[in-house]
Design a protein around this motif. Structure first.
Motif, PDB file in Angstrom:
ATOM      1  N   GLU A  67       1.011  -1.026  -0.082  1.00 33.44           N
ATOM      2  CA  GLU A  67      -0.076   0.049  -0.030  1.00 33.44           C
ATOM      3  C   GLU A  67       0.736   1.420  -0.175  1.00 33.44           C
ATOM      4  O   GLU A  67       0.491   2.369   0.210  1.00 33.44           O
ATOM      5  N   ASN A  68       2.257   1.061  -0.375  1.00 32.85           N
ATOM      6  CA  ASN A  68       3.069   2.377  -0.570  1.00 32.85           C
ATOM      7  C   ASN A  68       2.057   3.275  -1.796  1.00 32.85           C
ATOM      8  O   ASN A  68       1.903   2.718  -2.791  1.00 32.85           O
TER       9      ASN A  68
ATOM     10  N   TYR B 144      -3.605  -0.707 -10.217  1.00 35.08           N
ATOM     11  CA  TYR B 144      -3.068  -1.130  -8.771  1.00 35.08           C
ATOM     12  C   TYR B 144      -4.241  -2.356  -8.184  1.00 35.08           C
ATOM     13  O   TYR B 144      -3.843  -3.180  -7.646  1.00 35.08           O
ATOM     14  N   ILE B 145      -5.692  -2.028  -8.453  1.00 39.15           N
ATOM     15  CA  ILE B 145      -6.453  -3.021  -8.037  1.00 39.15           C
ATOM     16  C   ILE B 145      -6.181  -4.291  -8.718  1.00 39.15           C
ATOM     17  O   ILE B 145      -6.391  -5.187  -7.957  1.00 39.15           O
ATOM     18  N   SER B 146      -6.222  -4.435  -9.885  1.00 42.35           N
ATOM     19  CA  SER B 146      -5.846  -5.567 -10.721  1.00 42.35           C
ATOM     20  C   SER B 146      -4.791  -6.453 -10.175  1.00 42.35           C
ATOM     21  O   SER B 146      -4.493  -7.448  -9.681  1.00 42.35           O
ATOM     22  N   SER B 147      -3.568  -5.714 -10.066  1.00 45.93           N
ATOM     23  CA  SER B 147      -2.448  -6.186  -9.646  1.00 45.93           C
ATOM     24  C   SER B 147      -2.488  -6.628  -8.165  1.00 45.93           C
ATOM     25  O   SER B 147      -1.327  -7.492  -7.868  1.00 45.93           O
ATOM     26  N   THR B 148      -3.265  -6.204  -7.068  1.00 43.60           N
ATOM     27  CA  THR B 148      -3.271  -6.349  -5.740  1.00 43.60           C
ATOM     28  C   THR B 148      -4.278  -7.194  -5.569  1.00 43.60           C
ATOM     29  O   THR B 148      -4.640  -7.405  -4.224  1.00 43.60           O
TER      30      THR B 148
ATOM     31  N   THR C 124      -0.052  11.630   1.624  1.00 43.56           N
ATOM     32  CA  THR C 124       0.156  10.642   2.451  1.00 43.56           C
ATOM     33  C   THR C 124       0.922  10.925   3.600  1.00 43.56           C
ATOM     34  O   THR C 124       1.851  12.064   3.394  1.00 43.56           O
ATOM     35  N   TYR C 125       0.942  10.509   4.781  1.00 46.26           N
ATOM     36  CA  TYR C 125       1.760  11.151   5.847  1.00 46.26           C
ATOM     37  C   TYR C 125       2.037  10.131   6.729  1.00 46.26           C
ATOM     38  O   TYR C 125       1.441   9.434   7.281  1.00 46.26           O
ATOM     39  N   VAL C 126       3.566   9.908   7.213  1.00 43.40           N
ATOM     40  CA  VAL C 126       4.066   9.223   8.080  1.00 43.40           C
ATOM     41  C   VAL C 126       4.745  10.167   9.169  1.00 43.40           C
ATOM     42  O   VAL C 126       5.469  10.625   8.654  1.00 43.40           O
ATOM     43  N   PRO C 127       4.323  10.086  10.491  1.00 49.21           N
ATOM     44  CA  PRO C 127       5.037  11.261  11.253  1.00 49.21           C
ATOM     45  C   PRO C 127       6.392  10.911  11.342  1.00 49.21           C
ATOM     46  O   PRO C 127       6.725   9.610  11.381  1.00 49.21           O
ATOM     47  N   VAL C 128       7.170  11.836  11.508  1.00 48.20           N
ATOM     48  CA  VAL C 128       8.673  11.688  11.491  1.00 48.20           C
ATOM     49  C   VAL C 128       9.128  10.666  12.612  1.00 48.20           C
ATOM     50  O   VAL C 128      10.053   9.858  12.530  1.00 48.20           O
ATOM     51  N   HIS C 129       8.432  10.737  13.846  1.00 47.51           N
ATOM     52  CA  HIS C 129       8.598   9.910  14.924  1.00 47.51           C
ATOM     53  C   HIS C 129       8.428   8.427  14.519  1.00 47.51           C
ATOM     54  O   HIS C 129       9.188   7.514  15.008  1.00 47.51           O
ATOM     55  N   HIS C 130       7.600   8.124  13.682  1.00 45.09           N
ATOM     56  CA  HIS C 130       7.365   6.714  13.142  1.00 45.09           C
ATOM     57  C   HIS C 130       8.505   6.108  12.422  1.00 45.09           C
ATOM     58  O   HIS C 130       8.950   5.093  12.215  1.00 45.09           O
ATOM     59  N   LEU C 131       9.333   7.151  11.735  1.00 49.43           N
ATOM     60  CA  LEU C 131      10.462   6.891  10.961  1.00 49.43           C
ATOM     61  C   LEU C 131      11.743   6.532  11.814  1.00 49.43           C
ATOM     62  O   LEU C 131      12.656   5.697  11.421  1.00 49.43           O
ATOM     63  N   ILE C 132      11.684   7.084  12.976  1.00 46.70           N
ATOM     64  CA  ILE C 132      13.001   6.856  13.805  1.00 46.70           C
ATOM     65  C   ILE C 132      12.684   6.074  15.139  1.00 46.70           C
ATOM     66  O   ILE C 132      13.783   5.731  15.805  1.00 46.70           O
ATOM     67  N   SER C 133      11.553   5.884  15.575  1.00 48.68           N
ATOM     68  CA  SER C 133      11.417   5.141  16.889  1.00 48.68           C
ATOM     69  C   SER C 133       9.865   4.769  16.858  1.00 48.68           C
ATOM     70  O   SER C 133       8.957   5.109  16.062  1.00 48.68           O
ATOM     71  N   TRP C 134       9.400   4.331  17.996  1.00 53.32           N
ATOM     72  CA  TRP C 134       8.172   3.742  18.317  1.00 53.32           C
ATOM     73  C   TRP C 134       7.473   4.688  19.106  1.00 53.32           C
ATOM     74  O   TRP C 134       6.440   4.613  19.842  1.00 53.32           O
TER      75      TRP C 134
ATOM     76  N   ARG D 199     -13.575   1.407  -0.809  1.00 52.38           N
ATOM     77  CA  ARG D 199     -13.187   0.156  -0.294  1.00 52.38           C
ATOM     78  C   ARG D 199     -12.048  -0.369  -1.063  1.00 52.38           C
ATOM     79  O   ARG D 199     -11.399  -1.374  -0.242  1.00 52.38           O
ATOM     80  N   LEU D 200     -11.629  -0.361  -2.065  1.00 55.01           N
ATOM     81  CA  LEU D 200     -10.444  -0.963  -2.805  1.00 55.01           C
ATOM     82  C   LEU D 200      -9.130  -0.201  -2.759  1.00 55.01           C
ATOM     83  O   LEU D 200      -8.184  -0.995  -2.746  1.00 55.01           O
ATOM     84  N   LEU D 201      -9.331   1.095  -2.670  1.00 51.50           N
ATOM     85  CA  LEU D 201      -7.868   1.884  -2.674  1.00 51.50           C
ATOM     86  C   LEU D 201      -7.584   1.746  -1.440  1.00 51.50           C
ATOM     87  O   LEU D 201      -8.183   1.953  -0.391  1.00 51.50           O
ATOM     88  N   PRO D 202      -6.208   2.053  -1.126  1.00 53.44           N
ATOM     89  CA  PRO D 202      -5.635   2.102   0.315  1.00 53.44           C
ATOM     90  C   PRO D 202      -5.844   3.492   1.096  1.00 53.44           C
ATOM     91  O   PRO D 202      -6.187   4.467   0.530  1.00 53.44           O
TER      92      PRO D 202
END
Length: 212
Positions: A50-51, A80-84, A112-122, A156-159
């Motif tokens: 789901e990148n 994407y839907i076909s391939s996954t 899309t967003y990944v908080p920076v703290h998720h990239l470096i720690s828990w 429902r099909l897309l991430p």
């Protein structure tokens, strides 16, 4: 008289937006949809399924993880839907083809967003962790707001991983460069970038070659 006609034609050409030219995002019909669907079955997935780069072309270049932005078109969504379909345990509705063919004039900007703290720690300490709620195109000093949402079956099909948010604009609005894309990310930071003719040409080319 001939010179007048040529002059008028030249003036019209200059007045028309880039979308009036031959360059455009792919339009699906019955035959091209079937070809796209079969192509999807030949694509081997890699990395996180789901990148964002698996379901849209990169709109904000040079970003990984935090603050990625992709453009999702009917073609990239279908591929994407076909391939996954099997890998993501999707229950694809029988009318998906009709849904995508009926959505040709709407394209989605997806931050899309990944908080920076998720990239470096828990650590769970962060200013915020929600998805983007506000996004607009800025053109000639005016805000163009998204007016379209995903069809429920596509929703429902897309991430929605990585806090993906789907902002729908008309094909005409996306093609009418230049403009600025501006939004507020999951930590309240203002993110902005411009899209010009060169960027648009790259997006169109990458969509046609899309295999992620």
């Amino acid at each position: 008289m001939k010179k007048s006609i040529l002059a008028i034609a030249a003036a019209l050409a200059l007045a028309l937006p880039f979308s009036a030219g031959a360059a455009d995002f792919l339009h699906l019909d019955g035959n091209s949809y079937d070809t796209m669907w079969q192509k999807g079955k030949t694509i081997k997935k890699h990395g996180t399924l789901e990148n964002p780069m698996h379901y849209g072309v990169e709109m904000r270049h040079g970003t990984v993880g935090s603050n990625q932005v992709v453009l999702v078109t009917p073609y990239t969504a279908g591929l994407y839907i076909s391939s996954t379909e099997d890998l993501r345990l999707l229950e694809v509705p029988p009318d998906l083809k009709e849904t995508l063919l009926g959505s040709q004039d709407v394209l989605f900007i997806v931050p899309t967003y990944v908080p920076v703290h998720h990239l470096i720690s828990w650590s769970v300490e962060t200013r915020g962790s929600g998805r983007t709620e506000h996004l607009a195109l800025i053109k000639d000093g005016k805000k163009i707001y998204p007016r379209y949402t995903l069809d429920p079956s596509l929703n429902r099909l897309l991430p929605h991983t990585y806090q993906a948010a789907y902002f729908g604009f008309s094909r005409k609005e996306i093609l009418d460069v230049p403009y600025e894309v501006r939004y507020v990310n999951g930590e309240g930071d203002i993110i902005s970038f411009t899209v010009d003719e060169k960027d648009l040409e790259t997006l169109i080319r990458e969509e046609k070659n899309f295999r992620a």
